[in-house]
Design a protein around this motif. Structure first.
Motif, PDB file in Angstrom:
ATOM      1  N   ARG A  33      22.658  56.812  15.230  1.00 13.33           N
ATOM      2  CA  ARG A  33      24.078  57.436  14.787  1.00 13.33           C
ATOM      3  C   ARG A  33      24.781  56.445  13.936  1.00 13.33           C
ATOM      4  N   ARG A  34      24.697  55.068  14.549  1.00 18.92           N
ATOM      5  CA  ARG A  34      25.476  54.188  13.598  1.00 18.92           C
ATOM      6  C   ARG A  34      24.759  53.806  12.502  1.00 18.92           C
ATOM      7  N   ARG A  46      23.035  56.102  10.763  1.00 21.86           N
ATOM      8  CA  ARG A  46      23.379  57.325   9.882  1.00 21.86           C
ATOM      9  C   ARG A  46      24.869  56.924   9.110  1.00 21.86           C
ATOM     10  N   TRP A  47      25.618  56.421   9.900  1.00 18.30           N
ATOM     11  CA  TRP A  47      26.920  56.356   9.314  1.00 18.30           C
ATOM     12  C   TRP A  47      27.095  55.054   8.500  1.00 18.30           C
ATOM     13  N   ALA A 101      25.405  55.752   5.098  1.00 16.09           N
ATOM     14  CA  ALA A 101      26.547  56.766   4.572  1.00 16.09           C
ATOM     15  C   ALA A 101      27.546  55.811   3.671  1.00 16.09           C
ATOM     16  N   ALA A 102      28.270  54.794   4.408  1.00 17.70           N
ATOM     17  CA  ALA A 102      28.913  53.945   3.586  1.00 17.70           C
ATOM     18  C   ALA A 102      28.317  53.192   2.618  1.00 17.70           C
ATOM     19  N   THR A 158      16.018  57.096   8.211  1.00 18.59           N
ATOM     20  CA  THR A 158      17.156  57.532   9.049  1.00 18.59           C
ATOM     21  C   THR A 158      17.127  58.871   9.196  1.00 18.59           C
ATOM     22  N   ILE A 174      19.987  64.757   6.312  1.00 22.67           N
ATOM     23  CA  ILE A 174      21.324  64.075   6.139  1.00 22.67           C
ATOM     24  C   ILE A 174      21.373  63.703   4.566  1.00 22.67           C
ATOM     25  N   LEU A 181      24.452  62.382   2.422  1.00 22.45           N
ATOM     26  CA  LEU A 181      24.560  60.893   1.804  1.00 22.45           C
ATOM     27  C   LEU A 181      24.961  60.976   0.375  1.00 22.45           C
ATOM     28  N   MET A 227      28.529  61.323   0.113  1.00 23.77           N
ATOM     29  CA  MET A 227      29.270  60.285  -0.057  1.00 23.77           C
ATOM     30  C   MET A 227      29.339  59.451  -1.121  1.00 23.77           C
ATOM     31  N   ALA A 275      28.838  47.403   5.666  1.00 26.20           N
ATOM     32  CA  ALA A 275      27.980  48.536   5.823  1.00 26.20           C
ATOM     33  C   ALA A 275      26.600  48.108   6.169  1.00 26.20           C
TER      34      ALA A 275
END
Length: 409
Positions: free
Chosen positions: A19-20, A22-23, A26-27, A136, A144, A148, A151, A191
């Motif tokens: 999960r980390r 994934r975010w 995204a960043a 990921t 996802i 992405l 974003m 990130a």
């Protein structure tokens, strides 16, 4: 009750780590898009600073695509040598720092060189972050990639909004882009700390420095070509279309471009749920239908509202195509970075030629016929969507880690 002896109170550590990751990725996409948005707003300042006319500026603005196309095949080799996380950290930093180079160019030749480096850094970071995004996605077991790229679009909007404020305030672009580059470099480094740390197996041979993309990437890239051509045409020509074809004022004409960009960003952010429900083939096929309907509405419009609705449908229909094309390319063979680079090269080329092709056709005939071509390409998404079919579960596992491909450290 929860306590030291409770079970099932928290997700397993690997799930939290994913999960980390994934975010974090995204960043990274957000930062990458912010660079593009910031640069786009200062092109008029750069033109005035270098003293080039529209024709020479158009020539210079072709160099980012040239640089990206030449450098993207190197991303796989850099990731092989450094590991995916370190490679992304380095390449993203090169991209964010390259933002200041065009503003420092004193003349046309320096500008072309700066934009060549700018495009090369962009392309290599693009390949690296998309490869990590697909990995990921595979490990999470759910789509996802659309989010992405959403974003990325959101980052482009944020970068352009800040750039618009700086331009309106009369801020020197060297100061604006230099400060933005510094901030985005720091954000990008933070990130990258959370993305998956993948490394090649010791016995794996490094990918070639330059290689032709595999045939599968060419076929998938054709779908991306159609979508990016429609995107480039709509972004660069929608305002002109409303002004020249339908007599709209400058404000309403500009609003059509903003509406198109916002529609694309929103559709990408929401696209993963649609892909999870329908699958990539049916999603792209349905998107092609929407984009084709939008194109027909554009070419038959007699009122600005109808054309703006058509551009909104166009953005909605093509939004998820490129993310799904990158994902399909990464799963199409044993060299994900090489396949992604091949698809990215085709899409970059499409984005490069679309604005000039639309202008050339409009000059020879009319803008209506130009967008009839865009509509035809949108229809091609319906016909060609099947090439984005996701391999079976076993096949996906084989592709994700071929003979010690990228292993988590």
């Amino acid at each position: 009750m929860s306590g030291p002896g409770a079970t099932g109170a928290r997700p397993p550590r690997p799930v939290n780590r994913l999960r980390r990751a994934r975010w974090a990725i995204a960043a990274v996409f957000l930062v990458h898009g912010s660079v593009t948005g910031a640069f786009a707003t200062r092109v008029p300042w750069i033109q005035d600073h270098t003293g080039v006319g529209p024709g020479r500026l158009g020539l210079a603005l072709a160099f980012p695509a040239v640089g990206a196309s030449l450098a993207m095949p190197l991303a796989g080799r850099i990731s092989h040598r450094l590991g995916a996380r370190t490679a992304l950290r380095v390449l993203l930093a090169l991209w964010t720092l390259a933002l200041v180079l065009p503003a420092l160019a004193p003349n046309l030749y320096a500008l072309c060189g700066a934009l060549l480096v700018y495009g090369a850094a962009s392309g290599m970071a693009d390949v690296a972050m998309n490869a990590l995004g697909v990995e990921t996605e595979d490990r999470l077991g759910r789509p996802i990639m659309s989010g992405l790229h959403g974003m990325w679009s959101a980052g482009a909007l944020l970068g352009s909004a800040a750039g618009t404020v700086a331009a309106h305030a009369g801020t020197d672009a060297r100061l604006h882009l230099g400060g933005t580059a510094l901030v985005l470099t720091l954000l990008g480094a933070a990130a990258c700390h959370g993305v998956l740390d993948l490394r090649s197996a010791p016995e794996e041979h490094p990918p070639p420095r330059f290689a032709l993309p595999p045939r599968s990437a060419l076929v998938i890239g054709a779908i991306g070509f159609c979508a990016v051509f429609a995107e480039g045409a709509s972004l660069d020509w929608s305002a002109v279309y409303l002004r020249d074809r339908l007599g709209s004022d400058a404000g309403l004409s500009a609003a059509s471009t903003t509406a198109f960009a916002c529609t694309m960003a929103a559709a990408r952010l929401a696209g993963d749920k649609v892909v999870a429900r329908l699958g990539p083939v049916r999603t792209v096929r349905g998107g092609g239908v929407l984009a084709t309907a939008g194109g027909l509405l554009i070419v038959t419009a007699r009122h600005p509202a109808a054309a703006m609705t058509g551009f909104a449908l166009m953005g909605l229909g093509i939004a998820v195509v490129v993310p799904l094309a990158f994902a399909a390319a990464a799963r199409s063979g044993p060299a994900p970075s090489q396949a992604i680079a091949g698809v990215a090269t085709i899409t970059y080329t499409s984005g490069l030629i679309a604005p000039s092709a639309i202008g050339g056709i409009a000059q020879a005939t009319s803008l209506t016929l130009s967008f009839a071509l865009v509509t035809t390409l949108a229809l091609g998404l319906v016909a060609g969507a099947r090439v984005l079919r996701v391999p079976g579960r076993a096949a996906r596992k084989t592709v994700a880690a071929p003979t010690g491909d990228l292993e988590a450290s």
